[in-house]
Design a protein around this motif. Sequence first.
Motif, PDB file in Angstrom:
ATOM      1  N   ILE A 191      30.165   3.248  -3.804  1.00  0.00           N
ATOM      2  CA  ILE A 191      29.500   3.271  -5.112  1.00  0.00           C
ATOM      3  C   ILE A 191      29.835   2.017  -5.911  1.00  0.00           C
ATOM      4  CG2 ILE A 191      29.303   4.525  -7.305  1.00  0.00           C
ATOM      5  CD1 ILE A 191      29.998   7.078  -5.730  1.00  0.00           C
ATOM      6  N   ASP A 192      31.077   1.589  -5.849  1.00  0.00           N
ATOM      7  CA  ASP A 192      31.513   0.434  -6.641  1.00  0.00           C
ATOM      8  C   ASP A 192      31.619  -0.844  -5.820  1.00  0.00           C
ATOM      9  OD1 ASP A 192      31.796   1.970  -9.020  1.00  0.00           O
ATOM     10  OD2 ASP A 192      33.716   2.750  -8.263  1.00  0.00           O
ATOM     11  N   ASP A 193      31.209  -0.782  -4.583  1.00  0.00           N
ATOM     12  CA  ASP A 193      31.229  -1.986  -3.743  1.00  0.00           C
ATOM     13  C   ASP A 193      30.222  -2.987  -4.315  1.00  0.00           C
ATOM     14  OD1 ASP A 193      30.634  -3.881  -1.617  1.00  0.00           O
ATOM     15  OD2 ASP A 193      31.626  -2.483  -0.243  1.00  0.00           O
ATOM     16  N   PRO A 194      30.653  -4.214  -4.625  1.00  0.00           N
ATOM     17  CA  PRO A 194      29.753  -5.196  -5.252  1.00  0.00           C
ATOM     18  C   PRO A 194      28.511  -5.512  -4.415  1.00  0.00           C
ATOM     19  CG  PRO A 194      31.813  -6.224  -4.528  1.00  0.00           C
ATOM     20  CD  PRO A 194      32.011  -4.743  -4.444  1.00  0.00           C
ATOM     21  N   ARG A 195      28.544  -5.258  -3.133  1.00  0.00           N
ATOM     22  CA  ARG A 195      27.380  -5.512  -2.278  1.00  0.00           C
ATOM     23  C   ARG A 195      26.281  -4.478  -2.475  1.00  0.00           C
ATOM     24  NH1 ARG A 195      30.054  -5.263   3.482  1.00  0.00           N
ATOM     25  NH2 ARG A 195      31.080  -3.515   2.387  1.00  0.00           N
ATOM     26  N   ASN A 214      16.791  12.054   8.731  1.00  0.00           N
ATOM     27  CA  ASN A 214      16.297  11.160   7.687  1.00  0.00           C
ATOM     28  C   ASN A 214      17.099  11.355   6.410  1.00  0.00           C
ATOM     29  OD1 ASN A 214      14.060   9.600   8.668  1.00  0.00           O
ATOM     30  ND2 ASN A 214      12.871  11.494   8.815  1.00  0.00           N
ATOM     31  N   ILE A 215      17.432  10.251   5.766  1.00  0.00           N
ATOM     32  CA  ILE A 215      18.044  10.276   4.437  1.00  0.00           C
ATOM     33  C   ILE A 215      17.269   9.313   3.558  1.00  0.00           C
ATOM     34  CG2 ILE A 215      20.112   9.804   3.055  1.00  0.00           C
ATOM     35  CD1 ILE A 215      21.792  10.428   5.511  1.00  0.00           C
ATOM     36  N   ALA A 216      16.955   9.734   2.340  1.00  0.00           N
ATOM     37  CA  ALA A 216      16.233   8.881   1.394  1.00  0.00           C
ATOM     38  C   ALA A 216      16.973   8.894   0.059  1.00  0.00           C
ATOM     39  CB  ALA A 216      14.797   9.363   1.219  1.00  0.00           C
ATOM     40  N   ALA A 217      17.970   8.025  -0.063  1.00  0.00           N
ATOM     41  CA  ALA A 217      18.809   7.980  -1.269  1.00  0.00           C
ATOM     42  C   ALA A 217      18.339   6.872  -2.198  1.00  0.00           C
ATOM     43  CB  ALA A 217      20.266   7.785  -0.889  1.00  0.00           C
ATOM     44  N   MET A 218      17.168   7.086  -2.808  1.00  0.00           N
ATOM     45  CA  MET A 218      16.593   6.081  -3.713  1.00  0.00           C
ATOM     46  C   MET A 218      17.252   6.161  -5.093  1.00  0.00           C
ATOM     47  SD  MET A 218      12.529   6.345  -2.814  1.00  0.00           S
ATOM     48  CE  MET A 218      11.900   5.940  -1.198  1.00  0.00           C
ATOM     49  N   GLY A 219      17.506   5.014  -5.690  1.00  0.00           N
ATOM     50  CA  GLY A 219      18.054   4.981  -7.051  1.00  0.00           C
ATOM     51  C   GLY A 219      19.563   5.144  -7.067  1.00  0.00           C
ATOM     52  N   ASN A 220      20.179   4.707  -8.143  1.00  0.00           N
ATOM     53  CA  ASN A 220      21.637   4.699  -8.242  1.00  0.00           C
ATOM     54  C   ASN A 220      22.242   6.099  -8.255  1.00  0.00           C
ATOM     55  OD1 ASN A 220      21.690   1.902  -8.266  1.00  0.00           O
ATOM     56  ND2 ASN A 220      21.665   1.767 -10.503  1.00  0.00           N
ATOM     57  N   SER A 258      23.344  18.926  -2.905  1.00  0.00           N
ATOM     58  CA  SER A 258      23.639  17.879  -3.886  1.00  0.00           C
ATOM     59  C   SER A 258      22.397  17.154  -4.384  1.00  0.00           C
ATOM     60  CB  SER A 258      24.611  16.859  -3.273  1.00  0.00           C
ATOM     61  OG  SER A 258      25.851  17.474  -2.966  1.00  0.00           O
ATOM     62  N   GLY A 259      21.224  17.576  -3.928  1.00  0.00           N
ATOM     63  CA  GLY A 259      19.985  16.959  -4.399  1.00  0.00           C
ATOM     64  C   GLY A 259      19.681  15.609  -3.782  1.00  0.00           C
ATOM     65  N   ILE A 279      21.109   9.022  -7.007  1.00  0.00           N
ATOM     66  CA  ILE A 279      21.062   9.698  -5.707  1.00  0.00           C
ATOM     67  C   ILE A 279      21.973   8.996  -4.706  1.00  0.00           C
ATOM     68  CG2 ILE A 279      19.559  10.356  -3.786  1.00  0.00           C
ATOM     69  CD1 ILE A 279      17.304  10.723  -5.749  1.00  0.00           C
ATOM     70  N   PHE A 280      22.076   7.673  -4.794  1.00  0.00           N
ATOM     71  CA  PHE A 280      22.978   6.938  -3.917  1.00  0.00           C
ATOM     72  C   PHE A 280      24.417   7.389  -4.141  1.00  0.00           C
ATOM     73  CE2 PHE A 280      25.710   3.078  -3.329  1.00  0.00           C
ATOM     74  CZ  PHE A 280      25.677   3.071  -1.940  1.00  0.00           C
TER      75      PHE A 280
END
Length: 390
Positions: free
Chosen positions: A263-267, A241-247, A304-305, A249-250
Amino acid sequence: MQPLERFTVLDLTQVRSGPAAVRQFADWGANVIKIEQPKEGADDKPGGSAQFADYQNTHRNKKSITLNLKSEHGLALFYELVKTADVVVENYRPNVKKKLKIDYDTLKEINPRIVCASISGFGQDGPYSTRPGLDQIAQGIGGLMSVTGEPGRGPMRAGIPVADLSAGLFCAIGILIALLEREQSGQGQWVHTSLLQSQVWMMDFQAMRWLMNKEVPGQSGNDHPTSSPTGVFPTADGHMNIAAMGNDIFARLCKVIEAEDLIDDPRFLTVPLRGKNRPALNQRIAERTRTRPTQEWIDLLNESGVPCGPILAMDETFANEQVRHLEMATPLDHPKLGEIQVVGQAIKFSRSRFEKPIHAPERGEHNDEVYGSLGLSAEKIAQLKSEGII
């Protein structure tokens, strides 16, 4: 002293929702008296090993007496118990308690301080009140099955009795509130909840998606319904499981998996965009997570949190170091089986401690003790048993 030691609870419950409520009182020291029919019914006692194990967990720390509430003498004995009790808990259909003359209006005349608690399938009144209610039925009507499972695969029940257990917890909370209020008013009251109410409450943010936004939630499988990337991802030796909520943590996730271009992908620049383009994002992340074993990723991501974790089978759960530290398996001495284990308590206190539980009682195991406390002689107890009253 245990925190609830001063309370006596009369337990008329069956199956799961009611016993789940009463277990909270039994575990924290209340004098819980489980009242059973003198003659064992076909479905009363567990037959297989799974049912027997469940029974030990569900009915631990209780005393058991037998009593025929349908007999005049049996009802009189019950009323004697009510005189000094604090709580009566039942999960009959709503009309049964009135037929048996054990409803709150009757019992408060005997003991004005009594707190009566009821769990039903659909509520004590209303168009569904007389229907039989079971956990899976409540899961269906309450919306849970419509959001559980993979899209396009049809409705799916949850793997545990969510409605039963949550109704039991709400009932326990309601009883505690009523007992606290009684300290001010000196009066008991009737507390009631239902599987359906509890299940709807448990829908939480999914319910609010409809109530406020008029959005009907659907199934999203292992993906979080509104946040991405949050879900199950493949690894070199399984899944995690991965839960990368918010910019923030993403961004951390992208750096750990060495996919910083995301990170910088416009999608994927914002939370809504990542939700909209979830399939493409999940595919890119999966390409990276497949390259290393689960534990290696968990170590790197935690450093890395980034919230993450393994997906464990039941045996692995109880072998997990944190589960062991929390004492979620607790020993119990059984007179026939020796030491067994049951599920521990989910609450910790700074002073009060969850004591080693006592095995679930045999039917009528405490007849002599409880009826003796009412002043009945051994001869009288034997007579009541021969007459089928206890």
